[in-house]
Design a protein around this motif. Sequence first.
Motif, PDB file in Angstrom:
ATOM      1  N   GLY A 151      -1.971  -4.362   6.644  1.00  0.00           N
ATOM      2  CA  GLY A 151      -1.736  -5.677   7.214  1.00  0.00           C
ATOM      3  C   GLY A 151      -0.759  -6.532   6.442  1.00  0.00           C
ATOM      4  N   GLY A 152      -0.147  -5.992   5.380  1.00  0.00           N
ATOM      5  CA  GLY A 152       0.828  -6.751   4.598  1.00  0.00           C
ATOM      6  C   GLY A 152       2.122  -6.977   5.354  1.00  0.00           C
ATOM      7  N   ARG A 153       2.886  -7.988   4.934  1.00  0.00           N
ATOM      8  CA  ARG A 153       4.161  -8.295   5.568  1.00  0.00           C
ATOM      9  C   ARG A 153       5.166  -7.187   5.292  1.00  0.00           C
ATOM     10  NH1 ARG A 153       5.124 -12.545   9.081  1.00  0.00           N
ATOM     11  NH2 ARG A 153       7.145 -12.907   8.097  1.00  0.00           N
ATOM     12  N   LEU A 154       5.971  -6.855   6.293  1.00  0.00           N
ATOM     13  CA  LEU A 154       6.985  -5.806   6.176  1.00  0.00           C
ATOM     14  C   LEU A 154       8.376  -6.412   6.154  1.00  0.00           C
ATOM     15  CD1 LEU A 154       5.665  -3.065   8.647  1.00  0.00           C
ATOM     16  CD2 LEU A 154       5.529  -3.054   6.154  1.00  0.00           C
ATOM     17  N   HIS A 155       9.197  -5.951   5.207  1.00  0.00           N
ATOM     18  CA  HIS A 155      10.599  -6.354   5.135  1.00  0.00           C
ATOM     19  C   HIS A 155      11.402  -5.150   4.665  1.00  0.00           C
ATOM     20  CE1 HIS A 155       9.400 -10.543   5.542  1.00  0.00           C
ATOM     21  NE2 HIS A 155       8.600 -10.420   4.501  1.00  0.00           N
ATOM     22  N   ARG A 156      12.531  -4.883   5.348  1.00  0.00           N
ATOM     23  CA  ARG A 156      13.418  -3.841   4.831  1.00  0.00           C
ATOM     24  C   ARG A 156      13.910  -4.227   3.443  1.00  0.00           C
ATOM     25  NH1 ARG A 156      14.814  -0.005   8.534  1.00  0.00           N
ATOM     26  NH2 ARG A 156      14.481  -0.541  10.731  1.00  0.00           N
ATOM     27  N   ARG A 157      14.285  -5.469   3.307  1.00  0.00           N
ATOM     28  CA  ARG A 157      14.649  -6.051   2.020  1.00  0.00           C
ATOM     29  C   ARG A 157      14.089  -7.479   2.014  1.00  0.00           C
ATOM     30  NH1 ARG A 157      15.302  -1.532   1.732  1.00  0.00           N
ATOM     31  NH2 ARG A 157      17.144  -0.323   1.101  1.00  0.00           N
ATOM     32  N   HIS A 158      13.818  -8.006   0.829  1.00  0.00           N
ATOM     33  CA  HIS A 158      13.272  -9.360   0.771  1.00  0.00           C
ATOM     34  C   HIS A 158      14.237 -10.327   1.450  1.00  0.00           C
ATOM     35  CE1 HIS A 158      10.923  -8.198  -3.116  1.00  0.00           C
ATOM     36  NE2 HIS A 158      10.451  -7.619  -2.041  1.00  0.00           N
ATOM     37  N   PRO A 159      13.794 -11.069   2.449  1.00  0.00           N
ATOM     38  CA  PRO A 159      14.713 -11.988   3.149  1.00  0.00           C
ATOM     39  C   PRO A 159      15.202 -13.099   2.232  1.00  0.00           C
ATOM     40  CG  PRO A 159      12.432 -12.320   3.868  1.00  0.00           C
ATOM     41  CD  PRO A 159      12.432 -11.088   3.018  1.00  0.00           C
ATOM     42  N   GLY A 160      16.516 -13.290   2.210  1.00  0.00           N
ATOM     43  CA  GLY A 160      17.095 -14.349   1.385  1.00  0.00           C
ATOM     44  C   GLY A 160      16.903 -14.134  -0.092  1.00  0.00           C
ATOM     45  N   SER A 161      16.798 -12.877  -0.514  1.00  0.00           N
ATOM     46  CA  SER A 161      16.501 -12.591  -1.918  1.00  0.00           C
ATOM     47  C   SER A 161      17.542 -13.188  -2.857  1.00  0.00           C
ATOM     48  CB  SER A 161      16.416 -11.074  -2.143  1.00  0.00           C
ATOM     49  OG  SER A 161      16.315 -10.761  -3.511  1.00  0.00           O
ATOM     50  N   LEU A 162      18.815 -12.919  -2.621  1.00  0.00           N
ATOM     51  CA  LEU A 162      19.855 -13.394  -3.533  1.00  0.00           C
ATOM     52  C   LEU A 162      19.978 -14.911  -3.493  1.00  0.00           C
ATOM     53  CD1 LEU A 162      22.660 -10.708  -3.045  1.00  0.00           C
ATOM     54  CD2 LEU A 162      20.905 -10.842  -4.810  1.00  0.00           C
ATOM     55  N   GLN A 163      19.925 -15.487  -2.310  1.00  0.00           N
ATOM     56  CA  GLN A 163      20.044 -16.946  -2.205  1.00  0.00           C
ATOM     57  C   GLN A 163      18.892 -17.645  -2.924  1.00  0.00           C
ATOM     58  OE1 GLN A 163      20.256 -14.701   0.164  1.00  0.00           O
ATOM     59  NE2 GLN A 163      21.784 -15.187   1.734  1.00  0.00           N
ATOM     60  N   ARG A 164      17.685 -17.128  -2.744  1.00  0.00           N
ATOM     61  CA  ARG A 164      16.532 -17.741  -3.390  1.00  0.00           C
ATOM     62  C   ARG A 164      16.607 -17.568  -4.903  1.00  0.00           C
ATOM     63  NH1 ARG A 164      13.202 -15.942  -0.149  1.00  0.00           N
ATOM     64  NH2 ARG A 164      12.582 -14.024  -1.203  1.00  0.00           N
ATOM     65  N   THR A 165      17.042 -16.395  -5.348  1.00  0.00           N
ATOM     66  CA  THR A 165      17.165 -16.162  -6.790  1.00  0.00           C
ATOM     67  C   THR A 165      18.197 -17.088  -7.402  1.00  0.00           C
ATOM     68  OG1 THR A 165      16.559 -13.837  -6.470  1.00  0.00           O
ATOM     69  CG2 THR A 165      17.606 -14.417  -8.546  1.00  0.00           C
ATOM     70  N   TRP A 166      19.366 -17.241  -6.751  1.00  0.00           N
ATOM     71  CA  TRP A 166      20.395 -18.148  -7.265  1.00  0.00           C
ATOM     72  C   TRP A 166      19.870 -19.580  -7.347  1.00  0.00           C
ATOM     73  CZ3 TRP A 166      24.214 -16.991 -10.111  1.00  0.00           C
ATOM     74  CH2 TRP A 166      24.989 -15.847  -9.932  1.00  0.00           C
ATOM     75  N   ALA A 167      19.162 -20.021  -6.306  1.00  0.00           N
ATOM     76  CA  ALA A 167      18.647 -21.396  -6.291  1.00  0.00           C
ATOM     77  C   ALA A 167      17.664 -21.625  -7.435  1.00  0.00           C
ATOM     78  CB  ALA A 167      17.971 -21.678  -4.950  1.00  0.00           C
ATOM     79  N   LEU A 168      16.778 -20.653  -7.675  1.00  0.00           N
ATOM     80  CA  LEU A 168      15.813 -20.785  -8.767  1.00  0.00           C
ATOM     81  C   LEU A 168      16.512 -20.761 -10.128  1.00  0.00           C
ATOM     82  CD1 LEU A 168      13.055 -18.438  -7.326  1.00  0.00           C
ATOM     83  CD2 LEU A 168      12.840 -20.906  -7.687  1.00  0.00           C
ATOM     84  N   LEU A 169      17.555 -19.951 -10.260  1.00  0.00           N
ATOM     85  CA  LEU A 169      18.291 -19.898 -11.528  1.00  0.00           C
ATOM     86  C   LEU A 169      19.024 -21.209 -11.803  1.00  0.00           C
ATOM     87  CD1 LEU A 169      19.804 -16.285 -11.498  1.00  0.00           C
ATOM     88  CD2 LEU A 169      17.848 -17.145 -12.805  1.00  0.00           C
ATOM     89  N   CYS A 221       0.797  -1.229   0.000  1.00  0.00           N
ATOM     90  CA  CYS A 221       0.000   0.000   0.000  1.00  0.00           C
ATOM     91  C   CYS A 221       0.824   1.270   0.000  1.00  0.00           C
ATOM     92  CB  CYS A 221      -0.953   0.010   1.187  1.00  0.00           C
ATOM     93  SG  CYS A 221      -0.131   0.219   2.795  1.00  0.00           S
ATOM     94  N   GLY A 222       2.165   1.171   0.117  1.00  0.00           N
ATOM     95  CA  GLY A 222       3.012   2.353   0.089  1.00  0.00           C
ATOM     96  C   GLY A 222       3.121   3.092   1.404  1.00  0.00           C
ATOM     97  N   GLN A 223       2.604   2.548   2.492  1.00  0.00           N
ATOM     98  CA  GLN A 223       2.679   3.206   3.787  1.00  0.00           C
ATOM     99  C   GLN A 223       4.115   3.203   4.307  1.00  0.00           C
ATOM    100  OE1 GLN A 223       0.331   4.825   5.953  1.00  0.00           O
ATOM    101  NE2 GLN A 223       2.274   5.311   6.932  1.00  0.00           N
ATOM    102  N   LEU A 224       4.620   4.378   4.669  1.00  0.00           N
ATOM    103  CA  LEU A 224       5.949   4.518   5.252  1.00  0.00           C
ATOM    104  C   LEU A 224       5.816   4.426   6.764  1.00  0.00           C
ATOM    105  CD1 LEU A 224       8.838   5.132   4.154  1.00  0.00           C
ATOM    106  CD2 LEU A 224       8.398   7.532   4.701  1.00  0.00           C
ATOM    107  N   GLN A 225       6.675   3.607   7.409  1.00  0.00           N
ATOM    108  CA  GLN A 225       6.526   3.381   8.844  1.00  0.00           C
ATOM    109  C   GLN A 225       7.814   2.828   9.429  1.00  0.00           C
ATOM    110  OE1 GLN A 225       3.597  -0.075   9.020  1.00  0.00           O
ATOM    111  NE2 GLN A 225       3.872   0.313   6.838  1.00  0.00           N
ATOM    112  N   ALA A 226       7.927   2.946  10.731  1.00  0.00           N
ATOM    113  CA  ALA A 226       9.041   2.331  11.443  1.00  0.00           C
ATOM    114  C   ALA A 226       8.677   0.889  11.767  1.00  0.00           C
ATOM    115  CB  ALA A 226       9.339   3.098  12.724  1.00  0.00           C
TER     116      ALA A 226
END
Length: 440
Positions: free
Chosen positions: A250-268, A234-239
């Motif tokens: 009510g959406g999940r919050l992440h500063r960065r997608h957890p395990g983004s690079l590892q998951r991308t490498w595994a899928l590739l 929704c674009g809400q900025l928050q701490a």
Amino acid sequence: MDDTRPPSTDPHATLLPCPQCDLVLSVTDPAPGEWVRCPRCRHPLARHTVHDQTSPALAVTALILLAVALAFPYIRFEKNGVGDQMGLLDAATQLAAFHHPALAVVVFATIVVLPACFLGALLWVHASLRRRAGPLPGTAALVRALPRWQPWMMADVFAIAALVSLIKIVGMAEVSLEPGFWAFTGFALALLITVQRLHPLALWARLAGPPKVPAGARPGMTAAAQGLVGCEQCGQLQALDGHRHCVRCGGRLHRRHPGSLQRTWALLVAATLFCFPAHLYPIMITTSLGHTQPATIISGVLQFLQHGDWPIALIIFTASVLVPFGKIMALAWLCLAARRDAPLDMAAQMRLYRITEWVGRWSMIDVFVVAIVVALVRLGNLLSIDPGPGGLAFAAVVVLTMLAAFSFDPRLIWDRQGPAPEPDAQPRDDNELDSLARRS
């Protein structure tokens, strides 16, 4: 024509974090015909919207056309006085009959189930937002789901695959287009326009009100540098403050997608492994007068070239060979770039990311071609086409590369490029002052 203007200083402006570079921007409502995009990475953020009545009308039209396409024959095929016809559902049921249930589910889900669910959910959301008594139950969950379903709806890809199939079959026998074909083509077009009109941030504004601005938040800096996180839904900025869900949607919050690079490498890696059976095993097997001829993806391209259909050969070669391998290499490079400390051409990196994110679904053309010709060409030993094991492997490649693109977080590349400029930094020239509002 571009309208260039500096970031808004309007006290009524909303602070929005860019989901692709994390820059916090001060955004006012765009004027009619304008849309807002991030001046750092040029990701579209918002556009002028009103209480949209066109999208529900298009959704109803698309559902009616889909019902017609399912009720009437799709294509008719005739050779030497012997003919048969296929319906839209036959593209999936025939695959299941040949012991390819997983491929049948992929075809049926992407061309019928997900589009119908998307359109039904969109109608529910718009009806809910018009209620004076308040939104209907489940509206927020549906608004969160709509953008997630969008990439997996492939009615437009199936429509293009039908045209490729016709060119392939027309040399074998006489083909006629039935009412279901025209209805589904209209459905694909109406669905495409409806999807293009979807604006989740505007839906959230109507459902939950405008996003609140946290104390101390400043535009022109990244959210992470201010100890904040932006909700990707929704674009809400928050701490974070120990909260794992957005206070607004009510959406999940992440500063960065957890395990983004590892998951991308595994899928590739998994997609690369599936490339071997996808291209080595036949994708379809043609039987003509008792003679069986298996065809791989490459041999199918060569067959189109031999018959002089080089535009179709180019489409199949691009979608089935260049795109999957190119997407794997592009995502691998982006994963490496997210680890580099050396400055990069970020405009080029973002173009590469957006191309890989958009183009992957079009590789399903070959899978849909197989589904169509298998369902249509069923004349026994006279002429029939059966699916080969390469089709399922190739569908796995397409799905895995799409998942890899969605799992990659482009903000990781921007994190390696240093902090964003201060809010009061002045541009050196007109090119550096990127437009926030672009007239479409």
